[in-house]
Design a protein around this motif. Sequence first.
Motif, short mmCIF file in Angstrom:
data_model
loop_
_atom_site.label_atom_id
_atom_site.label_comp_id
_atom_site.label_asym_id
_atom_site.label_seq_id
_atom_site.Cartn_x
_atom_site.Cartn_y
_atom_site.Cartn_z
N UNK A 87 0.80 -1.22 0.00
CA UNK A 87 0.00 0.00 0.00
C UNK A 87 0.83 1.28 0.00
N UNK A 88 2.14 1.16 0.06
CA UNK A 88 2.96 2.36 0.23
C UNK A 88 4.33 2.15 -0.41
N UNK A 89 4.66 2.97 -1.42
CA UNK A 89 5.98 2.98 -2.03
C UNK A 89 6.53 4.39 -1.93
N UNK A 90 7.79 4.55 -1.59
CA UNK A 90 8.35 5.90 -1.46
C UNK A 90 8.57 6.56 -2.83
N UNK A 91 8.48 7.86 -2.83
CA UNK A 91 8.80 8.67 -4.00
C UNK A 91 10.19 9.25 -3.75
N UNK A 92 11.14 8.86 -4.61
CA UNK A 92 12.52 9.31 -4.44
C UNK A 92 12.80 10.45 -5.43
#
Length: 130
Positions: A87-92
């Motif tokens: 449900x959550x992936x980081x934005x780099x």
Amino acid sequence: MQILQIGKAMWSYDYEISSLTLIDEAGSLFSLTPPPHHREGEIILTNNSLVIDGYNYLNIPLNKLEQIYLGFDDVYKRSLVKNNGIFCQPLRLRYREGDNINVIYLIVDHRFFGTKNQLWFDTLKQLLSD
């Protein structure tokens, strides 16, 4: 200056995420615990910059962005978030500031079942391609 999007951001620099201990990693796997982060604030996207305003202030001109990436990598690992990041992936974001290259990881508008990182990624990608 036209405001394109506004949200709430949790964020960290790459060196802060990479310094997390095993205890920090295990703590983030419990219910109601947000993904690992060191700062919080309001995030504002305009047609020429990305601003995060909170306890810390960060202004990234869009022409200084060198890379945007949505997903996990060798610094921000799937093991850092519960459910292995379903449900959550980081934005780099990688950007240039003078002679330095900085990398930050963002979680935008975190909710129990997801974030708005995909929307922010798509919007930034579109802005940078124009």
